[in-house]
Motif scaffolding. Sequence first.
Motif, mmCIF file in Angstrom:
data_model
loop_
_atom_site.group_PDB
_atom_site.id
_atom_site.type_symbol
_atom_site.label_atom_id
_atom_site.label_comp_id
_atom_site.label_asym_id
_atom_site.label_seq_id
_atom_site.Cartn_x
_atom_site.Cartn_y
_atom_site.Cartn_z
ATOM 1 N N GLU A 1 0.849 -1.191 0.000
ATOM 2 C CA GLU A 1 0.000 0.000 0.000
ATOM 3 C C GLU A 1 0.883 1.239 0.000
ATOM 4 N N VAL A 2 0.498 2.206 -0.787
ATOM 5 C CA VAL A 2 1.211 3.476 -0.868
ATOM 6 C C VAL A 2 0.225 4.594 -0.576
ATOM 7 N N TYR A 3 0.586 5.466 0.359
ATOM 8 C CA TYR A 3 -0.224 6.658 0.607
ATOM 9 C C TYR A 3 0.247 7.749 -0.346
ATOM 10 N N ASN A 4 -0.543 8.038 -1.348
ATOM 11 C CA ASN A 4 -0.199 9.109 -2.292
ATOM 12 C C ASN A 4 -0.503 10.475 -1.701
ATOM 13 N N VAL A 5 -1.530 10.530 -0.871
ATOM 14 C CA VAL A 5 -1.909 11.754 -0.162
ATOM 15 C C VAL A 5 -2.329 11.364 1.244
ATOM 16 N N VAL A 6 -1.552 11.797 2.232
ATOM 17 C CA VAL A 6 -1.942 11.596 3.627
ATOM 18 C C VAL A 6 -1.276 12.687 4.454
ATOM 19 N N ALA A 7 -2.003 13.194 5.438
ATOM 20 C CA ALA A 7 -1.476 14.294 6.255
ATOM 21 C C ALA A 7 -1.922 14.127 7.697
ATOM 22 N N LEU A 8 -1.528 13.006 8.298
ATOM 23 C CA LEU A 8 -1.795 12.750 9.712
ATOM 24 C C LEU A 8 -0.501 13.016 10.473
ATOM 25 N N LYS A 9 -0.395 14.192 11.041
ATOM 26 C CA LYS A 9 0.844 14.635 11.671
ATOM 27 C C LYS A 9 1.317 13.644 12.730
ATOM 28 N N GLY A 10 2.600 13.289 12.657
ATOM 29 C CA GLY A 10 3.189 12.386 13.643
ATOM 30 C C GLY A 10 2.862 10.932 13.415
ATOM 31 N N HIS A 11 2.072 10.638 12.386
ATOM 32 C CA HIS A 11 1.710 9.243 12.120
ATOM 33 C C HIS A 11 2.047 8.866 10.682
ATOM 34 N N ALA A 12 1.296 9.413 9.746
ATOM 35 C CA ALA A 12 1.554 9.176 8.324
ATOM 36 C C ALA A 12 1.409 10.522 7.629
ATOM 37 N N ASP A 13 2.493 10.984 7.005
ATOM 38 C CA ASP A 13 2.510 12.352 6.499
ATOM 39 C C ASP A 13 3.406 12.421 5.269
ATOM 40 N N CYS A 14 2.829 12.751 4.118
ATOM 41 C CA CYS A 14 3.624 12.894 2.903
ATOM 42 C C CYS A 14 4.558 14.099 3.005
ATOM 43 N N VAL A 15 5.641 14.050 2.250
ATOM 44 C CA VAL A 15 6.599 15.154 2.208
ATOM 45 C C VAL A 15 6.383 15.951 0.919
ATOM 46 N N VAL A 16 6.509 17.281 1.038
ATOM 47 C CA VAL A 16 6.429 18.179 -0.119
ATOM 48 C C VAL A 16 7.824 18.791 -0.285
ATOM 49 N N PRO A 17 8.709 18.158 -1.069
ATOM 50 C CA PRO A 17 10.125 18.546 -1.083
ATOM 51 C C PRO A 17 10.371 19.994 -1.521
ATOM 52 N N GLU A 18 9.605 20.485 -2.489
ATOM 53 C CA GLU A 18 9.836 21.855 -2.958
ATOM 54 C C GLU A 18 9.551 22.895 -1.874
ATOM 55 N N MET A 19 8.689 22.540 -0.935
ATOM 56 C CA MET A 19 8.349 23.465 0.150
ATOM 57 C C MET A 19 9.124 23.145 1.421
ATOM 58 N N ASP A 20 9.908 22.043 1.399
ATOM 59 C CA ASP A 20 10.699 21.613 2.550
ATOM 60 C C ASP A 20 9.825 21.448 3.796
ATOM 61 N N MET A 21 8.708 20.775 3.621
ATOM 62 C CA MET A 21 7.814 20.528 4.747
ATOM 63 C C MET A 21 6.918 19.338 4.436
ATOM 64 N N THR A 22 6.213 18.877 5.447
ATOM 65 C CA THR A 22 5.259 17.793 5.241
ATOM 66 C C THR A 22 3.944 18.376 4.739
ATOM 67 N N LEU A 23 3.083 17.485 4.262
ATOM 68 C CA LEU A 23 1.788 17.930 3.754
ATOM 69 C C LEU A 23 0.925 18.528 4.870
ATOM 70 N N SER A 24 0.999 17.959 6.067
ATOM 71 C CA SER A 24 0.212 18.536 7.175
ATOM 72 C C SER A 24 0.717 19.935 7.526
ATOM 73 N N GLU A 25 2.025 20.153 7.433
ATOM 74 C CA GLU A 25 2.577 21.488 7.687
ATOM 75 C C GLU A 25 2.148 22.472 6.598
ATOM 76 N N LEU A 26 2.175 22.015 5.351
ATOM 77 C CA LEU A 26 1.755 22.868 4.239
ATOM 78 C C LEU A 26 0.302 23.300 4.424
ATOM 79 N N TYR A 27 -0.527 22.366 4.841
ATOM 80 C CA TYR A 27 -1.948 22.659 5.049
ATOM 81 C C TYR A 27 -2.150 23.738 6.114
ATOM 82 N N LYS A 28 -1.333 23.678 7.171
ATOM 83 C CA LYS A 28 -1.446 24.654 8.267
ATOM 84 C C LYS A 28 -0.870 26.008 7.871
ATOM 85 N N ARG A 29 0.269 26.009 7.176
ATOM 86 C CA ARG A 29 0.981 27.258 6.900
ATOM 87 C C ARG A 29 0.451 28.005 5.685
ATOM 88 N N TYR A 30 -0.202 27.291 4.775
ATOM 89 C CA TYR A 30 -0.730 27.934 3.570
ATOM 90 C C TYR A 30 -2.208 27.592 3.389
#
Length: 314
Positions: free
Chosen positions: A37-66
């Motif tokens: 199984e591959v999580y293509n989109v997941v943003a559960l902070k501290g558990h399962a969280d995709c990385v957004v390399p161009e923004m140097d942050m996780t998807l959950s962080e991106l959601y909060k900051r932008y």
Amino acid sequence: MKRIVKILPFYEPRMWGGGERLEKEFNYHTDVRPLGEVYNVVALKGHADCVVPEMDMTLSELYKRYPDWFNCDTEELPVRVNILDPIADLSVQLHPDDAFARAYNGGRGKPEAWVILDTTEDGKIQFGHKAKTIEEFREKTEQQDWDGLLKYLKAVKDAFIDIPAGTLHAIGSGVLTYNISRNADCTLRLYDYDRIDPSTGRKREIQPEQVYENVNLPDTSTEFVRYPASLERGIHVTRYWDEPGLYTLMRLQVERMGSFSHPRFAFYTCVEGEGTIQGVPVRKGETLLVPEGLGMLEFKGKLDVFLASYRNEE
């Protein structure tokens, strides 16, 4: 400044995984084993969280900051996407509704839906049950009369199936699926074939009492549905689901080029081919996030992509 960014997949080992298709066909290279199984989109902070390399942050962080990239009415990113390729059947399970999940583990319910990307000739899914009363359901479970209790459907390539809260379900071996769900993680297992989890040396936990409390009675399970595609600006568009407060799911199939506009943010996951979306390269296995408000997008190449999005509750 809003821009299209690539979302890196998140991997977790699955005891029912271990095939080679995700690695060889979808380019998912990872040391995580067994891969099923591959999580293509997941943003559960501290558990399962995709990385957004161009923004140097996780998807959950991106959601909060932008937040203006998403403009959602939810505290966390509301949708989750994964691709599954099991070589053994998944456990027979269900997901509860919001009220139960909140009391059970502080989470939310996880309605979901699948599109079958590929299947073996004898591929099937477990879906729903035959019991008329909770007493009959409990009795057949305690007797392990699974043939008398569980319903199965033959898997149908390119077909869609909706899985509301309280629906018993399990993807069968050899059934490759694209899965969209609420961004939550509350699963109640009824039966796991008495398998031993190699990571613990013990059987996985099951929660029959909680399943009894949440299973749909009478059973409300449905069948696979084949939705027609419409040709729009050079793209074959299939619209599966669009429910405010839950998720939006479409499929875009491009032969050479076309254009498409979606008013909300969207995650585009490529399941076949390669090309570009608004000049940003994407190939099989990859996911791009398009923030809200970018307008008409140009698609080039031979592409088969799923669009996962969310509309605020009205």
